[in-house]
Design a protein around this motif. Structure first.
Motif, PDB file in Angstrom:
ATOM      1  N   LYS A 159       2.075   1.883  -3.564  1.00  0.00           N
ATOM      2  CA  LYS A 159       1.004   2.417  -4.402  1.00  0.00           C
ATOM      3  C   LYS A 159       0.775   3.905  -4.124  1.00  0.00           C
ATOM      4  O   LYS A 159       0.598   4.703  -5.047  1.00  0.00           O
ATOM      5  CB  LYS A 159      -0.287   1.627  -4.185  1.00  0.00           C
ATOM      6  N   LYS A 160       0.804   4.262  -2.856  1.00  0.00           N
ATOM      7  CA  LYS A 160       0.583   5.663  -2.483  1.00  0.00           C
ATOM      8  C   LYS A 160       1.751   6.532  -2.919  1.00  0.00           C
ATOM      9  O   LYS A 160       1.546   7.619  -3.481  1.00  0.00           O
ATOM     10  CB  LYS A 160       0.376   5.762  -0.976  1.00  0.00           C
ATOM     11  N   TRP A 178      -2.510  -4.057  -8.826  1.00  0.00           N
ATOM     12  CA  TRP A 178      -1.877  -4.738  -7.702  1.00  0.00           C
ATOM     13  C   TRP A 178      -0.396  -4.829  -8.032  1.00  0.00           C
ATOM     14  O   TRP A 178      -0.016  -4.990  -9.192  1.00  0.00           O
ATOM     15  CB  TRP A 178      -2.486  -6.131  -7.527  1.00  0.00           C
ATOM     16  N   ASP A 224       0.832  -1.205   0.000  1.00  0.00           N
ATOM     17  CA  ASP A 224       0.000   0.000   0.000  1.00  0.00           C
ATOM     18  C   ASP A 224       0.866   1.254   0.000  1.00  0.00           C
ATOM     19  O   ASP A 224       0.506   2.271  -0.611  1.00  0.00           O
ATOM     20  CB  ASP A 224      -0.935  -0.005   1.206  1.00  0.00           C
ATOM     21  N   PRO A 281      -2.743   3.793  -9.623  1.00  0.00           N
ATOM     22  CA  PRO A 281      -4.205   3.720  -9.545  1.00  0.00           C
ATOM     23  C   PRO A 281      -4.703   2.450  -8.854  1.00  0.00           C
ATOM     24  O   PRO A 281      -4.004   1.433  -8.785  1.00  0.00           O
ATOM     25  CB  PRO A 281      -4.632   3.748 -11.019  1.00  0.00           C
ATOM     26  N   GLU A 282      -5.927   2.519  -8.377  1.00  0.00           N
ATOM     27  CA  GLU A 282      -6.515   1.462  -7.563  1.00  0.00           C
ATOM     28  C   GLU A 282      -6.618   0.129  -8.297  1.00  0.00           C
ATOM     29  O   GLU A 282      -6.558  -0.939  -7.676  1.00  0.00           O
ATOM     30  CB  GLU A 282      -7.909   1.898  -7.093  1.00  0.00           C
ATOM     31  N   ASN A 283      -6.766   0.153  -9.617  1.00  0.00           N
ATOM     32  CA  ASN A 283      -6.965  -1.103 -10.351  1.00  0.00           C
ATOM     33  C   ASN A 283      -5.710  -1.973 -10.429  1.00  0.00           C
ATOM     34  O   ASN A 283      -5.774  -3.124 -10.830  1.00  0.00           O
ATOM     35  CB  ASN A 283      -7.473  -0.834 -11.764  1.00  0.00           C
TER      36      ASN A 283
END
Length: 212
Positions: free
Chosen positions: A169-170, A179, A166, A175-177
């Motif tokens: 990603k931040k 992994w 996480d 983007p959220e889609n």
């Protein structure tokens, strides 16, 4: 001398020490990715992308989120592997690219577009688990191909799953889609650094199971 595939399999190692002064040219990296792009994937949807980090400051930002592993910044290139959990969705740009290729090649006809969307949703969009499994397993295939392509061209790699998912990603505005299944350092082995012996692997009899 061109390596045999068996030599590539045996020479591929997870190297801990990279030569930070020996760069990986942009053209060479493009060749590796082009080679790995031949990886098979579900419905040929190719739900993988990469973020390429070369800048020292960017790699240090990543290293802080990856258990402070020095190889993240010492390697001339470190990749953030991205698995697109929505690459099956009809509004996804990647799916539209793949679908256009299928139409251009005559694999699908225009009137089959809705059918194709429906099949993809049924196979890969049933749940969060199915989306994640679809994206990660295919991206893992691509990552393995990339490591073999690097080995074939005299480069070394190290795949890593020790990082704050996480946090990465931040930090990199992913983007959220997507992994992030792994990070991968790419470069040349540091001079005079020890190469550890090849680790033992399971045998055929260890691998094959039967539950009958």
């Amino acid at each position: 001398m061109e390596k045999t595939f068996k030599q590539i399999l045996q020479n591929r190692r997870a190297i801990n020490f990279f030569d930070p002064e020996r760069k990986v040219p942009e053209g060479l990296l493009r060749e590796l990715v082009a080679d790995a792009a031949h990886t098979p994937s579900s419905f040929n949807l190719q739900p993988w992308n990469i973020i390429v980090l070369r800048d020292k400051d960017e790699k240090m930002r990543l290293q802080k989120l990856a258990m402070n592993q020095p190889k993240v910044s010492e390697a001339p290139v470190t990749l953030i592997m991205l698995a697109d959990t929505k690459a099956w969705h009809k509004d996804n740009d990647s799916l539209q690219l793949v679908l256009n290729h299928k139409l251009q090649d005559g694999e699908l006809k225009e009137e089959q577009r809705d059918w194709f969307h429906g099949v993809c949703e049924k196979l890969y969009g049933k749940s969060r688990d199915s989306e994640l499994a679809f994206a990660v397993k295919n991206t893992a295939f691509f990552a393995m191909s990339l490591m073999y392509a690097a080995t074939a061209r005299g480069l070394q790699t190290h795949p890593m799953d020790g990082f704050d998912h996480d946090g990465v990603k931040k930090e990199f505005n992913i983007p959220e889609n997507y992994w992030v299944p792994l990070l991968m350092s790419v470069g040349y082995h540091a001079k005079n650094a020890e190469v550890l012996p090849i680790k033992q692997r399971k045998s055929y009899d260890d691998i094959v199971l039967s539950f009958a």
